[in-house]
Scaffold this motif. Structure first.
Motif, short mmCIF file in Angstrom:
data_model
loop_
_atom_site.label_atom_id
_atom_site.label_comp_id
_atom_site.label_asym_id
_atom_site.label_seq_id
_atom_site.Cartn_x
_atom_site.Cartn_y
_atom_site.Cartn_z
N ALA A 41 57.46 51.34 35.63
CA ALA A 41 57.84 50.02 35.12
C ALA A 41 56.83 48.95 35.54
O ALA A 41 56.44 48.09 34.74
N ILE A 42 56.42 49.00 36.80
CA ILE A 42 55.38 48.08 37.25
C ILE A 42 54.08 48.39 36.53
O ILE A 42 53.29 47.52 36.20
N GLY A 43 53.88 49.70 36.27
CA GLY A 43 52.76 50.12 35.45
C GLY A 43 51.40 49.85 36.06
O GLY A 43 50.42 49.74 35.34
N GLY A 44 51.32 49.76 37.37
CA GLY A 44 50.03 49.47 37.97
C GLY A 44 49.56 48.07 37.64
O GLY A 44 48.42 47.70 37.93
N ILE A 45 50.45 47.28 37.01
CA ILE A 45 50.04 45.95 36.54
C ILE A 45 49.62 45.04 37.69
O ILE A 45 48.61 44.33 37.59
N PRO A 46 50.34 45.00 38.83
CA PRO A 46 49.89 44.11 39.91
C PRO A 46 48.47 44.42 40.37
O PRO A 46 47.65 43.51 40.55
N SER A 47 48.15 45.70 40.56
CA SER A 47 46.80 46.07 40.99
C SER A 47 45.78 45.75 39.91
O SER A 47 44.67 45.29 40.19
N ALA A 48 46.16 45.99 38.65
CA ALA A 48 45.25 45.69 37.54
C ALA A 48 45.02 44.19 37.43
O ALA A 48 43.88 43.74 37.22
N ILE A 49 46.09 43.40 37.58
CA ILE A 49 45.97 41.94 37.53
C ILE A 49 45.09 41.45 38.67
O ILE A 49 44.22 40.60 38.49
N ALA A 102 40.71 29.73 34.86
CA ALA A 102 41.73 29.43 33.85
C ALA A 102 42.17 30.70 33.12
O ALA A 102 43.36 30.88 32.83
N VAL A 103 41.22 31.58 32.83
CA VAL A 103 41.54 32.84 32.14
C VAL A 103 42.44 33.70 33.03
O VAL A 103 43.43 34.28 32.56
N GLY A 104 42.13 33.77 34.32
CA GLY A 104 42.94 34.56 35.24
C GLY A 104 44.36 34.04 35.34
O GLY A 104 45.32 34.83 35.40
N GLN A 105 44.51 32.72 35.36
CA GLN A 105 45.86 32.14 35.46
C GLN A 105 46.65 32.36 34.16
O GLN A 105 47.87 32.57 34.19
N ARG A 106 45.95 32.30 33.05
CA ARG A 106 46.60 32.59 31.77
C ARG A 106 47.05 34.05 31.72
O ARG A 106 48.13 34.38 31.23
N LEU A 107 46.20 34.92 32.26
CA LEU A 107 46.51 36.34 32.34
C LEU A 107 47.78 36.58 33.15
O LEU A 107 48.65 37.37 32.78
N PHE A 108 47.91 35.86 34.26
CA PHE A 108 49.10 36.01 35.12
C PHE A 108 50.37 35.59 34.39
O PHE A 108 51.39 36.30 34.42
N LYS A 109 50.32 34.47 33.69
CA LYS A 109 51.53 33.98 33.00
C LYS A 109 51.95 34.93 31.87
O LYS A 109 53.14 35.18 31.67
N PHE A 131 48.83 38.64 41.80
CA PHE A 131 48.12 37.39 41.47
C PHE A 131 47.49 36.78 42.72
O PHE A 131 46.30 36.42 42.72
N PHE A 132 48.25 36.67 43.79
CA PHE A 132 47.72 36.12 45.03
C PHE A 132 46.62 37.00 45.62
O PHE A 132 45.63 36.50 46.16
N GLN A 133 46.80 38.32 45.50
CA GLN A 133 45.77 39.25 46.01
C GLN A 133 44.46 39.10 45.26
O GLN A 133 43.38 39.30 45.82
N GLY A 134 44.55 38.76 43.95
CA GLY A 134 43.35 38.52 43.16
C GLY A 134 42.53 37.37 43.68
O GLY A 134 41.31 37.32 43.52
N TYR A 150 55.67 29.80 47.24
CA TYR A 150 54.22 29.84 47.52
C TYR A 150 53.44 29.35 46.30
O TYR A 150 52.49 28.56 46.43
N TYR A 151 53.84 29.83 45.11
CA TYR A 151 53.11 29.45 43.89
C TYR A 151 53.25 27.95 43.65
O TYR A 151 52.28 27.28 43.27
N TYR A 152 54.43 27.41 43.88
CA TYR A 152 54.66 25.97 43.69
C TYR A 152 53.76 25.15 44.62
O TYR A 152 53.17 24.14 44.22
N ARG A 153 53.63 25.61 45.86
CA ARG A 153 52.77 24.92 46.83
C ARG A 153 51.30 24.99 46.45
O ARG A 153 50.52 24.05 46.67
N LYS A 154 50.88 26.13 45.88
CA LYS A 154 49.47 26.35 45.56
C LYS A 154 49.09 25.77 44.18
O LYS A 154 47.90 25.75 43.83
#
Length: 556
Positions: free
Chosen positions: A79-87, A101-108, A166-169, A231-235
């Motif tokens: 279900a996670i599909g390796g997506i966190p590591s790929a992201i 900007a592209v990376g943040q769009r990718l995350f959303k 996302f944060f690891q990226g 964390y995301y709200y703060r950053k």
């Protein structure tokens, strides 16, 4: 500026780049190691009261928990599909190109994708629980409510894991590490509270207690997700500023972002599910093979299955999580070096990763093997078979951890097809040797078969890294030899301490087993720390702080 100073500038830049990458890796590994270890330790400590409250049903309960969780882990990873590591990998690459900007769009967009995956696979697990239990749960009807309890967690965990990615990226490991710990705290609190209420207050059914214990996965995930959102709200102001300063040269359509996520994720799916697939293979084959070879009844086989699939696995995963921490840290760093075509940095990072892994994993595994007897008594009960299985598990954990790290190195360098091929070859080897291993080694057979299969995959991957990226294993041998010598001394010190204390204390008492564990860990850990500091080996890991520790401890 003189010609000589100009000539030295590129060399200094290389040195600074290497030092910065090394510091990122060590700092990131420290955060991820702390988060993983604390959460794993907490995930092991709860077993002591949990087993007491389950009483005589604890071994059967452990087996049921392991069966449900192995199936859930497979669904979760798909279900996670390796997506966190790929992201994490893709965002790191975009950030290296100043395309924040592209990376943040990718995350959303990825959040939408993981939400859909979570709901889809959660529904499959809920409504297909009966069929899944029949295929992989040994036909045990008690597995069905456990799977349905876990299906609820499956809905939100993919999106939570994506946020960690996302944060690891951005190579910010603290949010992942802290959220991992918080997830475990809330999970354990709910597990213990529910189990105590059902077993001690209501005098209820142990299957209900196991079901609620697995539902705790949802409680922990929800708490973790809320923390990551904070964390995301703060950053967000900092992230918005980076996005505004981007190059804005890449214009990638939404459909291509989704395609890129899925294409990047497929290799991570296969590799991330590797250990789980090996566990599911044991779950599907152990009972019929043991019945055929040894003619045992099902409750006895379940008890033996619990020894390696739950009891030993829970403790061994504490040290394997160290390898996972290193693996998660190194992927975005390697991807960044690959994007800038810095082969020198890549080779240095590969060598540092392997040494860092061995520095932590080998003494950890040997130390656990040395204290296996009191450790098993403390968490479960005094049992010679359980102790032997824990010792074997501790040694095989080195190979499992090595596969985790090596596969992450390969993925970070976009060698996805190759690591998948090596893993599948290792899985075939596991299938071939499973029967003879169980025939000759009984309960230890699945562990040895897994170690053999994983070792084949590791050796092939390590040879690939040597051929394609010039990693020099011969250069690492002096450091590896020192780690081995100090680890063996650690093992002997801890083992002698356990042996001596068994004459003074009752080895079958949980309280006195706790004292033996604490003293043996202190002695063994002290021996390793002393030699690592004295030989300057630890300087490779923590840099200048090692000198300060030597001064405080008066080690010359």
């Amino acid at each position: 500026m003189s010609e000589e100073s100009k000539a030295h500038q590129p060399q200094k830049a290389h040195v600074n780049s290497e030092a910065e990458a090394h510091q990122k890796m060590v700092r990131g590994s420290a955060w991820m190691t702390a988060g993983s270890v604390f959460s794993r330790v907490l995930g092991a400590i709860y077993i002591i009261p949990w087993v007491l409250w389950l009483g005589s049903n604890s071994t059967q309960g452990n087996a049921l928990y392991a069966k449900g969780y192995n199936i859930y882990s497979f669904f979760l990873l798909v279900a996670i599909g390796g997506i966190p590591s790929a992201i994490s990998k893709q965002i790191s690459e975009y950030n290296a190109q100043n395309e924040y900007a592209v990376g943040q769009r990718l995350f959303k967009r990825g959040l939408l994708l993981t939400s859909a995956f979570g709901i889809f696979f959660g529904l499959i697990m809920w409504f297909g629980a009966g069929l899944i239990a029949a295929a992989f749960g040994g036909g045990d009807p008690n597995v069905i409510p456990v799977l349905r309890a876990l299906a609820i967690a499956l809905v939100i965990i993919p999106s939570m894991s994506l946020t960690r990615g996302f944060f690891q990226g951005y190579q910010q490991m603290a949010p992942s590490a802290v959220s991992q710990f918080i997830e475990q705290v809330f999970r354990v609190l709910y597990m213990l509270g529910a189990t105590y209420f059902i077993m001690r207050v209501q005098r209820g059914d142990w299957v209900d207690a196991i079901t609620q214990s697995t539902f705790a996965a949802f409680i922990g995930a929800a708490a973790s997700f809320l923390l990551l959102g904070w964390y995301y709200y703060r950053k967000r102001p900092e992230l918005n500023e980076l996005a505004a300063q981007s190059e804005h040269k890449l214009a990638i359509p939404i459909w291509q972002l989704f395609r890129d996520i899925i294409v990047q994720a497929i290799p991570f799916i296969v590799i991330d599910t590797a250990t789980t697939v090996f566990n599911l293979l044991d779950q599907a084959t152990f009972q019929p093979m043991m019945q055929m070879i040894y003619h045992m009844d099902v409750p006895k086989i379940n008890a033996l299955y619990a020894y390696f699939a739950f009891n030993a696995n829970k403790l061994v995963m504490i040290i394997v999580s160290l390898a996972s921490a290193i693996a998660v840290t190194v992927v975005p760093i390697l991807s960044e070096s690959l994007a800038s075509h810095n082969m020198r940095n890549i080779r240095k990072q590969l060598e540092d990763s392997i040494i860092l892994f061995l520095f932590i994993m080998i003494p950890g595994a040997l130390g656990m093997a040395a204290i296996a007897q009191p450790l098993n008594t403390l968490f479960y009960s005094y049992n010679q078979i359980g102790t032997l299985i824990l010792q074997i598990s501790a040694f095989t954990a080195i190979i499992l951890g090595l596969f985790t790290v090596v596969s992450a190195l390969m993925q970070g360098l976009s060698r996805n097809r190759d690591i998948i091929r090596y893993y599948l070859i290792g899985l075939i080897v596991k299938l071939i040797v499973q029967w003879p291993c169980i025939y000759f080694l009984s309960t230890a057979g699945p562990l040895v078969a897994t170690a053999i299969g994983m070792m084949v995959a590791c050796l092939m991957a390590m040879y690939d890294l040597e051929v394609n990226f010039g990693i020099r294993y011969v250069k690492l041998l002096p450091k590896v030899n020192r780690i081995l010598v100090y680890s063996i001394m650690t093992y002997l010190a801890a083992r002698v301490t356990v042996y001596g204390l068994n004459f003074l204390l009752n080895e079958q008492s949980k309280t006195q087993a706790f004292l033996i564990v604490v003293l043996a860990v202190a002695v063994g850990g002290g021996v390793y720390a002393y030699f690592a500091l004295k030989s300057r080996l630890v300087d490779l890991m923590i840099g200048g702080r090692a000198a300060g520790l030597r001064r405080k401890l008066k080690i010359k």
